[in-house]
Every structure is written in C-alpha cells, then in structure tokens.
Design a protein around this motif. Structure first.
Motif, PDB file in Angstrom:
ATOM      1  N   ASN A  94      -8.206 -19.815 -15.117  1.00  0.00           N
ATOM      2  CA  ASN A  94      -7.594 -20.745 -16.062  1.00  0.00           C
ATOM      3  C   ASN A  94      -6.991 -21.945 -15.347  1.00  0.00           C
ATOM      4  N   PHE A  95      -6.402 -21.717 -14.197  1.00  0.00           N
ATOM      5  CA  PHE A  95      -5.831 -22.819 -13.419  1.00  0.00           C
ATOM      6  C   PHE A  95      -6.922 -23.777 -12.957  1.00  0.00           C
ATOM      7  N   SER A  96      -8.061 -23.238 -12.539  1.00  0.00           N
ATOM      8  CA  SER A  96      -9.184 -24.081 -12.120  1.00  0.00           C
ATOM      9  C   SER A  96      -9.722 -24.893 -13.292  1.00  0.00           C
ATOM     10  N   PHE A  97      -9.777 -24.284 -14.472  1.00  0.00           N
ATOM     11  CA  PHE A  97     -10.252 -24.999 -15.657  1.00  0.00           C
ATOM     12  C   PHE A  97      -9.329 -26.163 -16.000  1.00  0.00           C
ATOM     13  N   VAL A  98      -8.021 -25.928 -15.916  1.00  0.00           N
ATOM     14  CA  VAL A  98      -7.066 -27.002 -16.204  1.00  0.00           C
ATOM     15  C   VAL A  98      -7.168 -28.107 -15.157  1.00  0.00           C
ATOM     16  N   ASP A  99      -7.392 -27.744 -13.911  1.00  0.00           N
ATOM     17  CA  ASP A  99      -7.558 -28.756 -12.865  1.00  0.00           C
ATOM     18  C   ASP A  99      -8.763 -29.658 -13.136  1.00  0.00           C
ATOM     19  N   SER A 140      -0.766 -27.127 -16.023  1.00  0.00           N
ATOM     20  CA  SER A 140      -1.038 -26.583 -14.683  1.00  0.00           C
ATOM     21  C   SER A 140       0.226 -26.025 -14.049  1.00  0.00           C
ATOM     22  N   ARG A 141       1.366 -26.693 -14.247  1.00  0.00           N
ATOM     23  CA  ARG A 141       2.622 -26.172 -13.702  1.00  0.00           C
ATOM     24  C   ARG A 141       3.028 -24.897 -14.412  1.00  0.00           C
ATOM     25  N   ALA A 142       2.789 -24.833 -15.706  1.00  0.00           N
ATOM     26  CA  ALA A 142       3.134 -23.619 -16.448  1.00  0.00           C
ATOM     27  C   ALA A 142       2.271 -22.436 -15.999  1.00  0.00           C
ATOM     28  N   ILE A 143       0.984 -22.691 -15.747  1.00  0.00           N
ATOM     29  CA  ILE A 143       0.108 -21.608 -15.274  1.00  0.00           C
ATOM     30  C   ILE A 143       0.505 -21.180 -13.863  1.00  0.00           C
ATOM     31  N   LEU A 144       0.938 -22.107 -13.028  1.00  0.00           N
ATOM     32  CA  LEU A 144       1.449 -21.735 -11.710  1.00  0.00           C
ATOM     33  C   LEU A 144       2.678 -20.827 -11.837  1.00  0.00           C
ATOM     34  N   THR A 145       3.517 -21.110 -12.831  1.00  0.00           N
ATOM     35  CA  THR A 145       4.663 -20.241 -13.080  1.00  0.00           C
ATOM     36  C   THR A 145       4.214 -18.847 -13.510  1.00  0.00           C
ATOM     37  N   VAL A 146       3.199 -18.792 -14.352  1.00  0.00           N
ATOM     38  CA  VAL A 146       2.654 -17.500 -14.781  1.00  0.00           C
ATOM     39  C   VAL A 146       2.072 -16.743 -13.588  1.00  0.00           C
ATOM     40  N   MET A 147       1.371 -17.443 -12.710  1.00  0.00           N
ATOM     41  CA  MET A 147       0.814 -16.803 -11.520  1.00  0.00           C
ATOM     42  C   MET A 147       1.914 -16.284 -10.605  1.00  0.00           C
ATOM     43  N   ALA A 148       3.019 -17.035 -10.503  1.00  0.00           N
ATOM     44  CA  ALA A 148       4.145 -16.568  -9.698  1.00  0.00           C
ATOM     45  C   ALA A 148       4.764 -15.306 -10.299  1.00  0.00           C
ATOM     46  N   TYR A 149       4.874 -15.263 -11.628  1.00  0.00           N
ATOM     47  CA  TYR A 149       5.394 -14.063 -12.290  1.00  0.00           C
ATOM     48  C   TYR A 149       4.462 -12.869 -12.077  1.00  0.00           C
ATOM     49  N   ASP A 150       3.167 -13.117 -12.121  1.00  0.00           N
ATOM     50  CA  ASP A 150       2.196 -12.049 -11.871  1.00  0.00           C
ATOM     51  C   ASP A 150       2.368 -11.469 -10.477  1.00  0.00           C
ATOM     52  N   ARG A 151       2.555 -12.317  -9.473  1.00  0.00           N
ATOM     53  CA  ARG A 151       2.755 -11.832  -8.107  1.00  0.00           C
ATOM     54  C   ARG A 151       4.098 -11.116  -7.960  1.00  0.00           C
ATOM     55  N   ALA A 175      -1.534 -18.343 -23.403  1.00  0.00           N
ATOM     56  CA  ALA A 175      -1.264 -19.063 -24.651  1.00  0.00           C
ATOM     57  C   ALA A 175       0.116 -19.709 -24.619  1.00  0.00           C
ATOM     58  N   GLY A 176       1.079 -19.016 -24.027  1.00  0.00           N
ATOM     59  CA  GLY A 176       2.414 -19.602 -23.898  1.00  0.00           C
ATOM     60  C   GLY A 176       2.428 -20.829 -23.008  1.00  0.00           C
ATOM     61  N   ALA A 177       1.635 -20.805 -21.932  1.00  0.00           N
ATOM     62  CA  ALA A 177       1.561 -21.972 -21.045  1.00  0.00           C
ATOM     63  C   ALA A 177       0.978 -23.174 -21.780  1.00  0.00           C
ATOM     64  N   TRP A 178      -0.111 -22.946 -22.533  1.00  0.00           N
ATOM     65  CA  TRP A 178      -0.715 -24.048 -23.294  1.00  0.00           C
ATOM     66  C   TRP A 178       0.212 -24.509 -24.423  1.00  0.00           C
ATOM     67  N   GLY A 179       0.868 -23.560 -25.085  1.00  0.00           N
ATOM     68  CA  GLY A 179       1.784 -23.942 -26.155  1.00  0.00           C
ATOM     69  C   GLY A 179       2.974 -24.733 -25.644  1.00  0.00           C
ATOM     70  N   PHE A 180       3.504 -24.337 -24.488  1.00  0.00           N
ATOM     71  CA  PHE A 180       4.629 -25.064 -23.898  1.00  0.00           C
ATOM     72  C   PHE A 180       4.238 -26.492 -23.555  1.00  0.00           C
TER      73      PHE A 180
END
Length: 241
Positions: A94-99, A140-151, A175-180
């Motif tokens: 998803n991060f690559s797609f947003v990039d 992209s920043r929101a998805i990075l936050t999600v990836m950090a939470y996953d780790r 969905a939360g990242a896109w909604g935000f």
C-alpha cells in the motif's frame, strides 16, 4: 518556480503577427472565447533553463521510470508470493502504491513543462494538483505510522501478533490512513479560518496599537480624565448611603 496569471489569449502560429488580446482567452480545445478572468497560470521556472532543459528532463524521466518500476515490482511480488502474505508486506504494498500516485501528481506535469516553450496550468488544475499532493503526502505518512505500529506489535507482543494483526485489522488501519488524509485538509482549513477570524483581530490591537508609544500616552491621559469623575461618583454614593 514562479506562477503568473495568464490573461491573454493563446493564438495559433498563423496569428502570431496579431497583437494578443487581453480581454478574452481563446480555448485551446474548441477555439471559443471566454469572459475576462484568470483561467491559467504561466510556470516560468522551467523556461529559464533555456537549451539546458533536456538535461533535467532526462534525469527526471529516468527517476520517474525507476520509481514506477520499483514500486510496481514490490506490489507484484507481495501479491503473488505466498511467503510475503504478511501484514508487514501488505502495508508495504500500500505504501508503494501511494508513492506511485504521489509522484504522478507532479512529475508528469514537470516533464511536459520541459518539452514546451510556455508551460501553463489551469486554475482548477492547479488547485486539484495541490489537493492530491497534500492528501497523498499525508496518506504516505499515515501508512508509515501504521507500519511503525505493526512493528511495535510484532516486537513487543510477538505471541499475540497473529491474533492482533488480523486481516480485518489490517484493512481497518489502511482505511483509517486514507480516511485521515481525506479529512485532514478540512480541519486544517477550519483551523486556519478560525485563526484568521478570531486570533488575528485579537492580536492586531496588541501588535499594531498597544506597542505604539503615542497611543499608550493617549490612553493614559484618557484614563486620568475619567479617574476624577469616578472618584466623585463614589463619594456621592457614600454620602447618600
């Protein structure tokens, strides 16, 4: 890069000897004329390079191709390889797609500007590009936050990682990242409007008036004139009581 409003008509080469009209604009699509108003911006930053425009054009084009190719490869591999069907690689795809979308909002227009003598962009197109640039940047920043939470979950709760990071949770986080990112520009506009409507009038007297020495002296003199009248009124009230 400088943006200048274009209020002249875009004439064809056969009309190049005719003075450009400042009252109407010729449509580049159907040749119709529209009323006065700013409908285009001229981007002058790219034209200043002159004959050297092809050098940054080639560099930017190669970079854009690498961005699209690399991110497309990541998405393809994560979708087709069963060993990569994990939350971490799902978020990475998803991060690559947003990039890819993020770079597509600006780079193609820049490439087109290098190939033309006069690069223009319509007013709606300019604001639309700015909207998607901000939204996808926030996404992209929101998805990075999600990836950090996953780790964080994977490192701090390894035994419960599978039960916590289910497919449903993954979809909700994306969905939360896109909604935000979709709602983010709206709160920003509201905050800016409130600051402009309330904070600016509140600070203007402090910044522009109360720091003026002449105005301060005038206010002191005015208060001193009212002070004797106030004291006299208090004495009259005390006598009457």
């Amino acid at each position: 890069m400088e943006l200048w409003p274009l209020q002249v008509s875009l004439e064809s080469p056969r009309d190049s000897d005719t003075p450009l009209s400042t009252s109407h604009r010729s449509s580049s699509v159907n040749g119709t004329r529209e009323p006065d108003g700013v409908t285009f911006f001229i981007i002058q930053g790219l034209s200043s390079l002159g004959d050297r425009q092809m050098i940054p054009f080639v560099i930017l084009l190669l970079g854009y191709v690498i961005i699209l190719g690399g991110n497309s490869m990541i998405i393809f591999v994560t979708l087709t390889d069963p060993k990569l069907h994990s939350p971490m690689y799902f978020f990475l795809a998803n991060f690559s797609f947003v990039d890819m979308l993020f770079t597509t909002t600006t780079i193609p227009k820049m490439l087109a500007g290098f190939l033309s003598d006069v690069s223009v962009i319509s007013v709606p197109g300019c604001f639309l590009q700015l909207h998607f640039f901000i939204q996808l940047g926030v996404t992209s920043r929101a998805i990075l936050t999600v990836m950090a939470y996953d780790r964080y979950v994977a490192i701090c709760h390894p035994l419960h990682y599978t039960s916590i990071m289910t497919r449903r949770v993954q979809l909700l986080l994306i969905a939360g990242a896109w909604g935000f990112s979709t709602l983010y520009p709206l709160p920003v506009r509201i905050i800016v409007a409130l600051m402009y409507a309330a904070l600016s009038p509140f600070l203007n007297p402090v910044i522009y008036s109360l720091r003026n020495k002449e105005l301060q002296e005038s206010m002191r003199r005015t208060l001193m004139r009212f002070r004797p009248a106030t004291v006299s009124a208090m004495k009259v009230v005390n006598i009457a009581s």
